[in-house]
Design a protein around this motif. Structure first.
Motif, PDB file in Angstrom:
ATOM      1  N   ALA A 603       0.834  -1.204   0.000  1.00  0.00           N
ATOM      2  CA  ALA A 603       0.000   0.000   0.000  1.00  0.00           C
ATOM      3  C   ALA A 603       0.867   1.252   0.000  1.00  0.00           C
ATOM      4  O   ALA A 603       0.559   2.239  -0.680  1.00  0.00           O
ATOM      5  CB  ALA A 603      -0.921  -0.009   1.219  1.00  0.00           C
ATOM      6  N   ILE A 638      -7.228   7.225   4.585  1.00  0.00           N
ATOM      7  CA  ILE A 638      -7.039   5.772   4.465  1.00  0.00           C
ATOM      8  C   ILE A 638      -8.160   5.043   5.201  1.00  0.00           C
ATOM      9  O   ILE A 638      -8.424   5.304   6.376  1.00  0.00           O
ATOM     10  CB  ILE A 638      -5.669   5.349   5.039  1.00  0.00           C
ATOM     11  N   GLU A 640      -9.482   1.491   6.602  1.00  0.00           N
ATOM     12  CA  GLU A 640      -9.024   0.155   6.988  1.00  0.00           C
ATOM     13  C   GLU A 640     -10.124  -0.543   7.785  1.00  0.00           C
ATOM     14  O   GLU A 640     -11.048   0.093   8.290  1.00  0.00           O
ATOM     15  CB  GLU A 640      -7.751   0.246   7.834  1.00  0.00           C
ATOM     16  N   PHE A 649      -6.149  -3.166   4.860  1.00  0.00           N
ATOM     17  CA  PHE A 649      -6.294  -1.993   3.996  1.00  0.00           C
ATOM     18  C   PHE A 649      -7.475  -2.205   3.044  1.00  0.00           C
ATOM     19  O   PHE A 649      -7.582  -3.241   2.389  1.00  0.00           O
ATOM     20  CB  PHE A 649      -5.005  -1.790   3.197  1.00  0.00           C
TER      21      PHE A 649
END
Length: 667
Positions: A603, A638, A640, A649
């Motif tokens: 990532a 981000i 998650e 992720f």
């Protein structure tokens, strides 16, 4: 010394303001009527008068910045050129989502196989043969094309290919949805692309008109345009993305309001000829609408100030409500040319028609209304609409070209297409009767209001026997509707009322009684907790009563009439590039780069590659938009999930913003 020139082209007036290079003071300003048939005339008169007032030579102008409400007004009034939508990979039901069918308003749609999956993989091949044949067939009747493909923000290949094919086959302008928004909502992106395509001709004419006059008077300086979020963009870029100028004028007015007053927290209300625009200034900055600009009932995907734009202005159409016994008034949303203004250039025709109507025993449906021909693209008109338009070869009484009741709907269609404008009674006419304005023909206003007052209520009584009485009713109605606009914005911005409909709260019985300071078994009071900054040339006449009604401090700054033009020259250039990193499986991460999708094994490496590509893209856009000494800011969002104690992720949204002051001419 070098100077900055700001120009704002509104529905009624074009304003110009000249500031010193440090943008610390206004050294000259002017207003001129907007000349829709040839925008360069109104722009030229305002610019020349401002230069003369400031005693500034054209060669000393270092930068010109333009804001405009023309695009906003067009969407509020339902106007714009005829376009075709190329809809790739979507089904027929998608046309009904997000107001897309309503926005199209009968304009043609080309539905094609193609598009991509969420991952960016191709769903089906693009049917270019059908596209080329349909584009050639439709080209004579449309001014441009809008292209929207399924998941184009994951992979824009089909939109890019469609654009190339249409341009090669027709030469018409093409708008691609992925270039306007990185959002996933396909129908909403398509709507934004349709509106952009519809505005291209209008904004191109505006920019060309401004450039023409600047060249004629010897101003050799970069031309910038204010975007809907208050940032600046080069004239070349705005010609391709005119949708970004929706709320341009209101955004400039907020920037101008902050500069003029220094107030960190306030409701800014800007009344123009067509709209009233209300926004919250908080900690010195305008709020940005996270859901995209909403204008004229359409929710777009254009990032813009959180502005509530209502079809209410000095030139709003006055409607008499004849249902019920008492009757009433409503203003807007359509803009009319005030009768007093039309009479300035067409006095003999206007007064003859008004006098003839006043001498008649019975009032006609179109008494006191006139029709004015405009320029525009005429493709797609019905035979009845084309025949009606052919009879309107000059400003004339509205009853003259209409030969049957069937042509009333045809006239409305011509108005919606921007091919004609209607002239009739407006608040500006009422203000001339009351003495608040004295710019145009007050006698024409008095006659038109006398005619309108002859209409009957449900009781069979005249609305008003005295033009001054009707004029006061119209101005009071404008006050009432302005109060509603401000309360809607206030309730929408107050987190205590999140999830409630602000338009309902603004008109609730408790709100009404609170404003009236009801004292009974229950005592109710309501007022705004922040001041209101009133902008617009007519604000001093209308807004005192608004402040009294709301119990708030009303600020009417010295240069309120040209706040948009001032705001146009004190902003910054800002461009943002946004992209995604997704994970289709363990150990696989796809960076959706501007040049195409690339697979990575981690990532971090995918995000680093995307961030680099986005920074390059943002710098390129900022340079093209006219910025110098660019500063870069990055943001990562981000997502998650936790699975059996491990962080997994899902995806990341990265945005890079490049900003700086516009380049100025130093020669």
């Amino acid at each position: 010394m070098k100077y900055l020139l700001g120009v704002d082209t509104g529905g009624t007036y074009t304003d110009a303001a000249i500031m010193d290079e440090a943008a610390t003071k206004v050294v000259g300003k002017a207003k001129s009527l907007t000349t829709r048939a040839d925008l360069s005339l109104g722009i030229g008169r305002a610019v020349d008068a401002a230069l003369a007032a400031a005693q500034v030579a054209p060669a000393d102008v270092a930068i010109v910045s333009l804001s405009t409400t023309l695009a906003t007004n067009a969407l509020v009034e339902g106007q714009g050129g005829r376009v075709a939508l190329v809809f790739i990979g979507f089904d027929a039901a998608d046309l009904e989502r997000g107001g897309l069918t309503e926005a199209l308003g009968g304009d043609p749609v080309i539905r094609l196989a193609g598009g991509h999956e969420h991952s960016g993989a191709e769903s089906a091949p693009l049917d270019l043969a059908t596209l080329e044949a349909e584009a050639v067939r439709l080209a004579p009747d449309v001014m441009g094309f809008a292209v929207a493909a399924r998941f184009a923000t994951r992979n824009p290949a089909h939109e890019v290919a469609a654009r190339a094919a249409i341009r090669a086959a027709t030469g018409r302008p093409v708008t691609c949805s992925h270039e306007l928004s990185a959002g996933l909502n396909g129908p909403k992106r398509a709507l934004t692309a349709v509106l952009n395509a519809r505005l291209i001709g209008m904004i191109d004419r505006l920019v060309a008109a401004c450039e023409r006059h600047l060249a004629a008077v010897g101003i050799d300086a970069p031309l910038m345009v204010v975007r809907g979020d208050g940032a600046l963009i080069s004239a070349a870029m705005v010609r391709e993305r005119p949708i970004e100028t929706i709320l341009s004028g209101p955004a400039a007015s907020i920037v101008g309001a902050r500069w003029l007053t220094g107030e960190p927290d306030a409701l800014v209300s800007d009344i123009g000829g067509t709209t009233t625009d209300v926004a919250l200034l908080k900690d010195g900055l305008p709020e940005i609408d996270p859901e995209g600009a909403r204008v004229g009932g359409f929710r777009t995907m254009v990032e813009a100030v959180a502005m509530r734009t209502t079809g209410l202005g000095g030139d709003s159409e006055v409607h008499l409500l004849q249902a019920g016994l008492e009757g009433g008034l409503r203003l807007g949303p359509r803009r009319l040319v005030p009768v007093s203004l039309l009479a300035v250039d067409h006095a003999e025709m206007v007064h003859a028609a008004l006098d003839r109507a006043l001498s008649a025993e019975v009032s006609g449906d179109f008494d006191g209304r006139f029709v004015i021909p405009m320029q525009g693209q005429t493709g797609g008109l019905t035979a009845r609409e084309a025949a009606l338009l052919a009879r309107i070869d000059a400003p004339m009484p509205m009853a003259r070209p209409i030969t049957s009741r069937l042509e009333v709907a045809a006239m409305d269609r011509l108005v919606a297409r921007g091919l004609v404008m209607i002239s009739g009674v407006t608040p500006s006419d009422a203000s001339h009767v009351l003495g608040g304005l004295a710019d145009w023909d007050a006698l024409a206003s008095e006659k038109a209001l006398r005619l309108l007052g002859r209409r009957r209520t449900g009781r069979g009584e005249r609305f008003a026997t005295d033009p001054a009485v009707l004029a006061r009713m119209i101005v009071d109605q404008l006050t009432a509707q302005t109060v509603d606009c401000l309360l809607e914005a206030a309730f929408a911005e107050d987190p205590a009322f999140a999830g409630e409909a602000p338009e309902v709260l603004a008109r609730h019985l408790l709100t009404r009684q609170g404003l009236a300071r009801h004292r009974g078994v229950v005592d109710i009071g309501l007022r705004l907790a922040v001041p209101v900054i009133g902008l617009g040339a007519s604000a001093p006449f209308y807004y005192g009563a608004v402040g009294d009604r709301l119990g708030s401090r009303m600020i009417l700054p010295e240069h309120a009439g040209v706040a948009n033009a001032i705001g146009a020259v004190v902003g910054q250039v800002s461009q943002r590039a946004t992209g995604l990193v997704t994970s289709p499986g363990e150990g696989r991460f796809i960076a959706h780069l501007p040049a195409g999708n690339v697979l990575f094994s981690s990532a971090d490496s995918a995000m680093a590659a995307l961030e680099t590509a986005l920074a390059d893209e943002a710098r390129r856009r900022a340079a093209r938009a006219g910025a110098e000494e660019v500063h870069i800011a990055t943001h990562r969002d981000i997502r998650e999930a936790e699975v059996e104690g491990n962080r997994m992720f899902l995806e990341a949204t990265l945005s890079v913003t490049a900003s700086g002051r516009p380049r100025v001419a130093h020669g």
